[in-house]
Design an enzyme around this catalytic site. Structure first.
Site: not given
Length: 321
Positions: A135, A160, A267, A270, A293, A302
């Site tokens: 990120r 995150k 982003h 990414r 994640h 994705y």
């Protein structure tokens, strides 16, 4: 002229060691709440006005659920920490339900075109975001010691959700990264000769535990700012990391030059990293770990990008044509 009340909120948050981005975000939504209520002081407002404001964000401004949640967090902080009159836990407002868009992804050829027109000044930054799935804020917060040349990996701390992870590092970036670290070393040598230099910023707990770490090379930002600045929390001179907006502007400029018919941001690099890993046959759990994640369902979005049609369904029109 700045609001004295918002300045008070800002100082309070700095004293609690909140991140700069969080402070800016909270101040934005607190200011928006005050303006929405005809500039009345928050002391005279409470649950009912907060519910109306949050419903307005959903019904009129059509904000995303995450945006509405940030606004709610800002107001919860305001009334608990500043006003001293916490909001009820049972707020009744219309919750935003906008569905997230599918991620914008560049093809491999588009990635090549992007790097061909990207400003060389930000080439390494963008290569790391695409090559390691970082990120933007994870990138700019990297320290010299976060690059592991022995195991070709990058250590991401407090990503995150406050999570740590280790991601892959392209071997082709070893040489430019070593050159970047040498550039950091030269800047750091000049800074140490400046009597006002207080060292790099460190989280408060680390500053207490390792008081000399701020003036060690390994703790310096990998992509430092070109100039020294004043630490708003302590009023001392430091060299912070590069402003992320510089990279964002470079990415937008490259997207325009490449004439992409897509909305490209940092982003997007990414997103492209994750999609291209899956296209190469990487296991989705591996991609999940690389991206950091918590839930594999977040990563599965994705798979919708690389599958032909919706959920991999072949259109019956294809049989006819």
């Amino acid at each position: 002229m700045k609001s004295a009340f918002l300045t008070q909120v800002s100082k309070h948050m700095w004293s609690r060691r909140y991140a700069k981005k969080t402070i800016e975000s909270y101040l934005y939504w607190i200011k928006g709440f005050i303006i929405f209520n005809d500039k009345q002081h928050p002391n005279t407002l409470h649950n009912t006005e907060v519910e109306r404001f949050l419903s307005y964000l959903s019904n009129t401004r059509h904000v995303a659920p995450k945006t509405q949640a940030i606004a709610l967090n800002a107001l919860v902080y305001l009334y608990k920490e500043i006003i001293g009159n916490p909001l009820t836990l049972e707020l009744n407002f219309n919750r935003a339900t906008n569905q997230s868009n599918l991620p914008t992804v560049l093809t491999r050829q588009e990635i090549v075109s992007f790097f061909n027109v990207l400003s060389p000044r930000y080439g390494l930054h963008c290569q790391l975001m695409y090559g390691s799935g970082l990120r933007l804020m994870e990138l700019v917060r990297l320290r010299v010691q976060d690059i592991d040349f022995d195991y070709f990996s990058v250590q991401v701390w407090h990503g995150k959700g406050g999570k740590h992870r280790r991601v892959t590092l392209a071997r082709e970036l070893v040489r430019p990264l070593k050159q970047q670290i040498e550039s950091v070393r030269l800047k750091f040598h000049l800074d140490k000769n400046n009597e006002e230099f207080a060292g790099v910023w460190l989280p408060h707990a680390l500053m207490r535990k390792y008081p000399s770490a701020a003036k060690e090379l390994r703790w310096q930002f990998l992509f430092p700012s070109s100039r020294l600045s004043v630490d708003p929390a302590l009023g001392v001179i430091r060299r912070h990391h590069i402003d992320p907006s510089c990279i964002q502007k470079a990415v937008r400029a490259a997207s325009i030059k490449a004439k992409f018919n897509k909305k490209v941001s940092c982003h997007t690099l990414r997103h492209s990293f994750a999609t291209h890993l899956l296209e190469r046959g990487a296991d989705i759990r591996t991609v999940q770990e690389q991206l950091g994640h918590s839930d594999v369902r977040t990563t599965q979005i994705y798979t919708h990008v690389i599958e032909r049609g919706a959920s991999g369904v072949l259109s019956p029109l294809s049989d006819l044509l």
